[in-house]
Design an enzyme around this catalytic site. Structure first.
Site, PDB file in Angstrom:
ATOM      1  N   ASP A 148     -97.980  20.538  -9.265  1.00  0.00           N
ATOM      2  CA  ASP A 148     -97.294  19.469  -9.235  1.00  0.00           C
ATOM      3  C   ASP A 148     -96.617  18.981  -8.014  1.00  0.00           C
ATOM      4  O   ASP A 148     -96.466  17.999  -7.470  1.00  0.00           O
ATOM      5  CB  ASP A 148     -96.154  19.724 -10.353  1.00  0.00           C
ATOM      6  N   ASN A 198     -89.937  12.486  -7.851  1.00  0.00           N
ATOM      7  CA  ASN A 198     -89.035  13.184  -9.031  1.00  0.00           C
ATOM      8  C   ASN A 198     -87.594  12.884  -8.620  1.00  0.00           C
ATOM      9  O   ASN A 198     -87.019  12.218  -9.584  1.00  0.00           O
ATOM     10  CB  ASN A 198     -89.174  14.647  -8.708  1.00  0.00           C
ATOM     11  N   ARG A 230     -69.598  27.155  -2.500  1.00  0.00           N
ATOM     12  CA  ARG A 230     -68.574  26.693  -2.796  1.00  0.00           C
ATOM     13  C   ARG A 230     -68.654  25.405  -3.287  1.00  0.00           C
ATOM     14  O   ARG A 230     -69.741  24.729  -2.851  1.00  0.00           O
ATOM     15  CB  ARG A 230     -67.416  26.536  -1.766  1.00  0.00           C
ATOM     16  N   THR A 246     -87.972  15.599 -16.103  1.00  0.00           N
ATOM     17  CA  THR A 246     -88.417  17.095 -16.600  1.00  0.00           C
ATOM     18  C   THR A 246     -88.638  18.039 -15.593  1.00  0.00           C
ATOM     19  O   THR A 246     -89.009  19.043 -15.870  1.00  0.00           O
ATOM     20  CB  THR A 246     -90.183  16.852 -17.250  1.00  0.00           C
ATOM     21  N   ALA A 247     -87.726  17.777 -14.280  1.00  0.00           N
ATOM     22  CA  ALA A 247     -87.841  18.774 -13.365  1.00  0.00           C
ATOM     23  C   ALA A 247     -86.595  19.232 -13.284  1.00  0.00           C
ATOM     24  O   ALA A 247     -85.892  19.738 -14.210  1.00  0.00           O
ATOM     25  CB  ALA A 247     -88.436  17.991 -12.026  1.00  0.00           C
ATOM     26  N   TYR A 248     -85.872  19.434 -11.986  1.00  0.00           N
ATOM     27  CA  TYR A 248     -84.448  19.789 -11.812  1.00  0.00           C
ATOM     28  C   TYR A 248     -83.481  19.390 -12.813  1.00  0.00           C
ATOM     29  O   TYR A 248     -82.534  20.031 -13.151  1.00  0.00           O
ATOM     30  CB  TYR A 248     -84.160  19.597 -10.421  1.00  0.00           C
ATOM     31  N   SER A 249     -83.457  18.094 -12.932  1.00  0.00           N
ATOM     32  CA  SER A 249     -82.376  17.411 -13.813  1.00  0.00           C
ATOM     33  C   SER A 249     -82.306  18.105 -15.270  1.00  0.00           C
ATOM     34  O   SER A 249     -81.478  18.046 -16.023  1.00  0.00           O
ATOM     35  CB  SER A 249     -82.435  15.926 -13.815  1.00  0.00           C
ATOM     36  N   SER A 280     -83.024  21.143 -15.980  1.00  0.00           N
ATOM     37  CA  SER A 280     -82.273  22.430 -15.811  1.00  0.00           C
ATOM     38  C   SER A 280     -80.785  22.150 -15.676  1.00  0.00           C
ATOM     39  O   SER A 280     -80.046  22.893 -16.140  1.00  0.00           O
ATOM     40  CB  SER A 280     -82.888  23.116 -14.547  1.00  0.00           C
ATOM     41  N   GLN A 329     -88.804  19.250  -1.726  1.00  0.00           N
ATOM     42  CA  GLN A 329     -89.643  19.599  -0.380  1.00  0.00           C
ATOM     43  C   GLN A 329     -89.304  19.410   0.784  1.00  0.00           C
ATOM     44  O   GLN A 329     -89.419  20.113   1.776  1.00  0.00           O
ATOM     45  CB  GLN A 329     -91.174  18.999  -0.881  1.00  0.00           C
TER      46      GLN A 329
END
Length: 281
Positions: free
Chosen positions: A61, A134, A145, A175-178, A180, A234
């Site tokens: 991906d 993405n 912090r 469906t990627a970082y968001s 999570s 990236q």
């Protein structure tokens, strides 16, 4: 369709034998086909790529993301042969490669135009092209912090909060970082943008979906903070200004989708059951 590009991720397990087989499959469908091979996207963003009819991506991906950014301004459609781990965007497995190439030359596919993001840095020369398929993420620097962020949508104040960072995602990136970060899964052809705070220090700060034409301004309110901008996980850049503007790009990623591939089946097998795969990692 006579001009085919192949973008190879050299970090993946792609032998010369695999490449020879792909050449064979292409020439079985079109003996006059011209094939241009790229390694790690080098040269892919050159003007000559405009002449390509399609680009096959051999990687995961992440390789798809890099290819999409490189080809965005040329409107060249792409599809992926998965040599990575997840293969959500690079949805064709190697054993199905011959069938995919046959369907490509028979025209048995559709093209999905996916939203891409652009990012402008206030007061910074626009010679850098910050495009993302993405997501674009603004986070703190090296120190562990939280940072205070203020969000404006179409120049109207939305909210202020402290958090580890802020994600602005496309439907493709949902469906990627968001995901999570607690964001929803968004069907890929919807014209929306998503804001997802990363670990906000408040129970009331939740992800939100906005109209795809929205302009999002994110301000870092503590002057001593040097925020970091990450593009698709990236590209990485330290930001010397305290405000970034994120909106929908005029460019789109053109993904080739074959008729035997179902979004919800891919979602179930690649995302919903991901926890089972991770147990052995």
């Amino acid at each position: 369709m006579k001009n085919i590009g192949i973008n190879i991720n050299t970090d993946k397990d792609i032998s010369r034998n695999i490449l020879d087989k792909i050449f064979q499959y292409i020439h079985e469908e079109c003996s006059e086909a011209k094939i241009k091979v790229f390694y790690d996207s080098k040269g892919l963003d050159n003007e000559e790529s405009r002449a390509l009819d399609a680009v096959m991506v051999l990687g995961g991906d992440g390789t798809i993301l890099g290819t999409a950014r490189a080809l965005a301004k040329y409107d060249v459609p792409i599809f992926g042969i998965n040599r990575g781990h997840l293969g959500f965007l690079a949805e064709i497995e190697l054993e199905d490669c011959k069938k995919a190439i046959k369907n490509l030359f028979k025209g048995q596919y559709k093209i999905e135009d996916r939203i891409m993001l652009k990012c402008d840095l206030k007061g910074i020369d626009k010679k850098d092209d910050f495009l993302a398929l993405n997501d674009i993420v603004l986070t703190k620097g090296n120190l562990s912090r939280i940072v205070k962020y203020s969000i404006y949508v179409d120049d109207v104040w939305y909210t202020t909060f402290v958090a580890d960072g802020v994600i602005v995602a496309t439907p493709t990136g949902s469906t990627a970082y968001s995901l999570s970060a607690g964001g929803p899964i968004v069907y890929p052809d919807l014209d929306v943008l998503e804001i997802a705070p990363i670990c906000p220090h408040s129970l009331g700060i939740r992800p939100i979906l906005l109209n795809g034409n929205s302009k999002i301004n994110i301000r870092v309110l503590k002057k001593y903070e040097d925020p970091v901008l990450t593009i698709d996980g990236q590209r990485y850049k330290k930001v010397t200004v305290n405000e970034v503007t994120i909106s929908k790009s005029k460019y789109k990623c053109r993904l080739i989708k074959f008729k035997d591939k179902d979004y919800f089946k891919i979602l179930r097998t690649k995302i919903s059951y991901r926890s089972r795969e991770c147990e052995g990692e």
